[in-house]
Design an enzyme around this catalytic site. Sequence first.
Site, mmCIF file in Angstrom:
data_model
loop_
_atom_site.group_PDB
_atom_site.id
_atom_site.type_symbol
_atom_site.label_atom_id
_atom_site.label_comp_id
_atom_site.label_asym_id
_atom_site.label_seq_id
_atom_site.Cartn_x
_atom_site.Cartn_y
_atom_site.Cartn_z
ATOM 1 N N GLU A 51 0.871 -1.167 0.000
ATOM 2 C CA GLU A 51 0.000 0.000 0.000
ATOM 3 C C GLU A 51 0.912 1.223 0.000
ATOM 4 O O GLU A 51 1.791 1.330 0.854
ATOM 5 C CB GLU A 51 -0.860 -0.024 1.275
ATOM 6 N N ARG A 59 4.777 -12.758 9.934
ATOM 7 C CA ARG A 59 5.529 -11.569 9.540
ATOM 8 C C ARG A 59 6.888 -11.565 10.213
ATOM 9 O O ARG A 59 7.118 -12.256 11.200
ATOM 10 C CB ARG A 59 4.774 -10.270 9.795
ATOM 11 N N LYS A 104 4.694 0.573 9.418
ATOM 12 C CA LYS A 104 4.748 1.882 8.758
ATOM 13 C C LYS A 104 4.115 2.972 9.622
ATOM 14 O O LYS A 104 4.596 4.089 9.667
ATOM 15 C CB LYS A 104 3.992 1.817 7.425
HETATM 16 P P1 ATP Z 1 2.679 -2.182 8.081
HETATM 17 O O1 ATP Z 1 2.082 -3.017 9.171
HETATM 18 O O2 ATP Z 1 4.104 -1.841 8.276
HETATM 19 O O3 ATP Z 1 1.840 -0.994 7.709
HETATM 20 P P2 ATP Z 1 1.442 -3.539 5.945
HETATM 21 O O4 ATP Z 1 1.273 -5.010 5.996
HETATM 22 O O5 ATP Z 1 0.262 -2.716 6.225
HETATM 23 O O6 ATP Z 1 2.675 -3.144 6.837
HETATM 24 P P3 ATP Z 1 1.532 -3.339 3.118
HETATM 25 O O7 ATP Z 1 2.034 -2.248 2.265
HETATM 26 O O8 ATP Z 1 0.076 -3.626 3.125
HETATM 27 O O9 ATP Z 1 2.049 -3.066 4.572
HETATM 28 O O10 ATP Z 1 2.357 -4.666 2.839
HETATM 29 C C1 ATP Z 1 2.715 -5.179 1.583
HETATM 30 C C2 ATP Z 1 3.056 -6.631 1.743
HETATM 31 O O11 ATP Z 1 4.155 -6.778 2.635
HETATM 32 C C3 ATP Z 1 1.908 -7.405 2.335
HETATM 33 O O12 ATP Z 1 1.741 -8.595 1.602
HETATM 34 C C4 ATP Z 1 2.321 -7.662 3.750
HETATM 35 O O13 ATP Z 1 1.767 -8.854 4.223
HETATM 36 C C5 ATP Z 1 3.842 -7.715 3.634
HETATM 37 N N1 ATP Z 1 4.465 -7.345 4.908
HETATM 38 C C6 ATP Z 1 4.312 -6.210 5.603
HETATM 39 N N2 ATP Z 1 5.002 -6.232 6.766
HETATM 40 C C7 ATP Z 1 5.629 -7.432 6.795
HETATM 41 C C8 ATP Z 1 6.503 -8.079 7.725
HETATM 42 N N3 ATP Z 1 6.858 -7.488 8.859
HETATM 43 N N4 ATP Z 1 6.956 -9.305 7.413
HETATM 44 C C9 ATP Z 1 6.613 -9.894 6.269
HETATM 45 N N5 ATP Z 1 5.798 -9.362 5.355
HETATM 46 C C10 ATP Z 1 5.304 -8.140 5.601
HETATM 47 MG MG MG Z 2 -1.519 -2.782 5.278
#
Ligand code: ATP
Ligand code: MG
Length: 560
Positions: free
Chosen positions: A37, A262, A272
């Site tokens: 995102e 994760r 983020k």
């Molecule tokens: P955050 O919690 O930091 O906002 P998010 O999951 O909301 O992270 P996205 O931009 O939606 O961030 O993530 C893109 C991809 O990266 C998704 O498929 C998500 O599952 C993966 N991802 C995000 N954080 C992790 C992590 N700590 N370990 C592994 N994969 C991750």
């Molecule tokens: Mg997200």
Amino acid sequence: MSELEAEKTLDFIRTRIQEDQQSGKNDGKVCTRFPPEPNGYLHLGHAKSICLNFGIAQEFGGLCNLRLDDTNPVAEKTEYAEAIQDDLRWLGFDWEDRFFHASDYFDQLHSWAVQLIKAGKAFVCDLSFEEMKAHRGNLIEPGKNSPFRERMVEENLELFEQMRLGEFPDGTKTLRAKIDMSSPNLNLRDPVIYRIIHQEHPKTGDKWKIYPSYDFAHGQSDSLEGITHSLCTLEFEHHRPLYDWLCQNLGIHHPQQIEFARLNLNYTVMSKRKMLRLVEEGRVNGWDDPRMPTLQGMRRRGYTSKSIRDFCEKVGVAKRENVIEVELLEHCLRHDLNLCSPRRLGVLDPLKVTISNYPEDKSETVDAVNNPEDPDAGTRPVPFSKQLYVDRNDFMEDPPKKYFRMSPGREVRLKYAYYVTCTEVVKDEEGNITELICEYDPESRGGGTADGRRVKGTIQWVDASTAQPCEVRLYDRLFNKPDPEKVEDGGDFTDNLNPDSLEIIHHALVEPSVTEISIGQAFQLERVGYFCLDSDKAEDGKKVLNRTVAMRDSWAKINK
Ligand code: ATP
Ligand code: MG
């Protein structure tokens, strides 16, 4: 898949994909995607997901798409979208022409919503978000049906069209899938699939006043792109029944969602939202602060992309939440830097040395090895003359027995140059040491002597007249608790910030060729640590060196 890879034991995701491929599912094709995102910069957790998705595509002869999940125009910025692509390329992955946006599919998603309404499987609901929450029930109690659930198809179609045209304010109506308010899975209790948001979108401008929810956009985008395996983190496990319900009820290609744990790293926050707070509250100097676990921060710090890929491979994928030690990351970094980084000489705390028996007007160069791990890296000339600097740490006036560095009367080797012996210690009025007077053995050039005499100490140095002054920034962990989220009542993770995470050294000296190394490329200051040149200058105009990582590898010691 190469034979070598096949020999490795496969993790649960790769095992599953291999089975699917062998059984001919999806005609044996494998297609994955990385779906960030664009509401912040990528961090190390994303790197794990990137390595997994792109790695699997490579290993199974498939493809991996990049798709920006841009369904929420409120938090998204083009700045983030651009940095995401830049970081991915830096990490070493290529999506070729497969760069997509969830917003590319808004028309299709809208017509699928209409299809659900026509099939009596979605309805327009007038409950506010608070009312909806009150109706939702909880894990013990079932939810209550919305009073708008039995609206007729025609009325739903009309209202949904009015929503699309922007005739209602934000939050006054939603489109919900009609599933089951008593389902034990809360995500199936008539989830919202469209909401009203009067906000311009970076890609679609003011065309839309309604936007699909994450759940309605994500699986359908996967489906449209022909994704075979939709890999996501564990928090989406409870969304999988909804993912499946939508694909089934729309009658479209049905990718397999698979969840993995994760990446969590101790002494680090990996979200983020939290990183944005650190940036906005000025706790760090931007998203690319070298202390941040963002890919931009890590690049600026001097991390190699290889070390991050190696780390992600070592961490592997698991089905349960776990916390990885930051020492493993640093170990991967040191391992790679040891192999590839050029060596240079520098002193962080300069102490002047005058070689009393060295000719006044002479200067020469000595050959220094560029990288002992890489014979092809050759040597470079390093200037040497009567006035030098060594590190204050490498001298003791009154040393303990086993101290082999410099002390009065003890002979040491100046690396790549000569043997020297301190003959006099010069002090100021307060008794601080200001200079060492030494004698050198002219026969010991390059490190050996005519009589084969050996010394136990070898120290680094720089030549006074050619050394480059610079500011050095030493970084420590950003948080001083292994779990930064663990706080006293009423506190938050910022309570655990390490007040000493940045130490600035104003007057370090490095050999002249350091300034030829490109910004962000790490090199080793021998015996001191790994560093890289920063893109910024110091306040006084000096060059800035970031310490990438110190020399000592505590992980390798413990895990030998
Ligand atoms: P955050 O919690 O930091 O906002 P998010 O999951 O909301 O992270 P996205 O931009 O939606 O961030 O993530 C893109 C991809 O990266 C998704 O498929 C998500 O599952 C993966 N991802 C995000 N954080 C992790 C992590 N700590 N370990 C592994 N994969 C991750
Ligand atoms: Mg997200």
